[in-house]
Design an enzyme around this catalytic site. Structure first.
Site, PDB file in Angstrom:
ATOM      1  N   HIS A 253      21.815 -38.824 -88.121  1.00 65.30           N
ATOM      2  CA  HIS A 253      21.625 -37.457 -88.327  1.00 65.30           C
ATOM      3  C   HIS A 253      21.488 -37.301 -90.217  1.00 65.30           C
ATOM      4  O   HIS A 253      20.440 -36.729 -90.751  1.00 65.30           O
ATOM      5  CB  HIS A 253      22.662 -36.582 -88.131  1.00 65.30           C
ATOM      6  CG  HIS A 253      22.789 -36.440 -86.510  1.00 65.30           C
ATOM      7  ND1 HIS A 253      21.983 -35.975 -85.773  1.00 65.30           N
ATOM      8  CD2 HIS A 253      23.891 -36.658 -85.691  1.00 65.30           C
ATOM      9  CE1 HIS A 253      22.692 -35.816 -84.446  1.00 65.30           C
ATOM     10  NE2 HIS A 253      23.795 -36.383 -84.662  1.00 65.30           N
TER      11      HIS A 253
HETATM   12  C1  BDR Z   1      26.171 -33.220 -87.933  1.00 63.27           C
HETATM   13  O1  BDR Z   1      27.370 -32.865 -87.837  1.00 63.27           O
HETATM   14  C2  BDR Z   1      28.233 -33.995 -88.169  1.00 63.27           C
HETATM   15  O2  BDR Z   1      28.973 -34.545 -87.115  1.00 63.27           O
HETATM   16  C3  BDR Z   1      27.373 -35.262 -88.731  1.00 63.27           C
HETATM   17  O3  BDR Z   1      27.928 -35.812 -89.698  1.00 63.27           O
HETATM   18  C4  BDR Z   1      26.188 -34.527 -89.182  1.00 63.27           C
HETATM   19  O4  BDR Z   1      26.158 -33.933 -90.410  1.00 63.27           O
HETATM   20  C5  BDR Z   1      25.216 -33.646 -86.859  1.00 63.27           C
HETATM   21  O5  BDR Z   1      25.160 -32.459 -86.039  1.00 63.27           O
END
Ligand code: BDR
Ligand code: CA
Length: 328
Positions: A253
């Site tokens: 992500h």
């Molecule tokens: C986002 O949520 C967090 O747990 C991850 O680091 C990322 O920024 C993904 O939904």
């Protein structure tokens, strides 16, 4: 070629750690500050993790680390240690050297004197039109900065946000993505600010999957401190995904948000009007994007550029090349 000056606002977090490595290993970027926010972990842990990461990577020029918001604007904090591990970094204290000492000792924490929103504002107003803010955690710090200093913050070049789920399902509730779910009030304030924003939602981040076997192969060929760290920080999560989904792979992500700044051609953006649900019910933190195929003048004007397609192969090649290269 002049470097793109970036501030990274983060709640490290396993994929945050990978995003920071990608940014610090990329010659296109100059990381001018790391600002921390409560999200995956408490903000104290986020500061500690950002400091640890800088010790692992040991970049020639070390950006300042600033401490930010301890909790969302109006809600209690709900962290994600179940996913990211007790320390937020996959429980690194499991790893010892042959001599039996911690492979990742407690880092020295040298904090910037300013708070995260203040440092952000100072850097942006000191370099009008130059600074890109990459937000890879809840948007609390950014919202606080915009609220306190809208004129200074209007000098930002671009804001790139990992968050939201346009057509994809959510990852924390059926409808919502973690960063926007955690602080929807902050997200709404940012989305209505009129600032130039690119959104990197789950629709694209879930298409860039890092596989455990790839990392194993990388470590076998390039056994550097950074590749070893990438393996250690991801190992526990690969195990969880193997059990949960039958496949040891994790979405990158936060690294993709950095990738979009390094190489904008990796994604296709679409201008959309996007709102965030701030209620406390089952729709909390959901993004509502106006994708209706009606005349543009019948809709609210677009407030975000939303990444809707990604060249996943090219991004993965970039990511792997950067984690393998010696740091400059
Ligand atoms: C986002 O949520 C967090 O747990 C991850 O680091 C990322 O920024 C993904 O939904
Ligand atoms: Ca994050």
């Amino acid at each position: 070629m002049s470097k793109i000056r970036v501030i990274i606002d983060t709640d490290p977090g396993i994929d945050d750690a990978l995003a920071l490595i990608l940014a610090l290993a990329s010659p296109e970027l100059s990381v001018e500050a790391i600002t921390t926010v409560a999200g995956n972990v408490t903000v104290a842990q986020a500061v500690r993790n950002a400091s640890l990461l800088l010790e692992v990577i040991d970049p020639h020029s070390r950006p300042p680390v600033a401490k930010g918001a301890t909790r969302p604007m109006t809600r209690p904090l709900r962290t994600a240690e179940g996913y990211h591990g007790e320390d937020g970094l996959g429980e690194l204290s499991r790893f010892k050297t042959e001599a039996g000492v911690l492979r990742y000792p407690e880092p020295q924490q040298r904090l910037a004197s300013q708070s995260a929103p203040t440092l952000m504002t100072e850097l942006i107003s000191g370099a009008p039109g130059e600074m890109v803010v990459i937000c890879i955690g809840p948007l609390t710090n950014l919202a606080m900065a915009i609220q306190a200093a809208p004129t200074e913050m209007a000098k930002v070049k671009e804001i790139v946000i990992m968050g939201g789920a346009i057509q994809a399902p959510g990852n924390v509730t059926p409808g919502a993505e973690f960063n926007l779910y955690t602080d929807p009030e902050a997200a709404r304030l940012v989305f209505t600010s009129g600032l130039p924003i690119t959104l990197v939602p789950l629709d694209v981040t879930q298409r860039v999957m890092l596989r455990a076997e790839l990392i194993e192969a990388v470590v076998r060929h390039i056994g550097s401190r950074v590749t070893q760290f990438v393996r250690d920080v991801t190992e526990r999560l690969f195990g969880i995904e193997q059990e949960r989904a039958g496949c040891a792979a994790i979405p990158l992500h936060d690294p993709l948000a950095v990738g979009v700044v390094i190489d904008p051609s990796l994604v296709v953006r679409r201008p959309l009007h996007v709102d965030v649900e701030t209620g406390a019910g089952s729709a909390q933190g959901m993004t509502i994007a106006d994708r209706r195929q009606i005349r543009e003048e019948w809709k609210q004007p677009p407030n975000l550029q939303v990444c809707m397609e990604v060249d996943a192969g090219r991004f993965m090649a970039l990511f792997l090349e950067r984690i393998c290269r010696p740091l400059t």
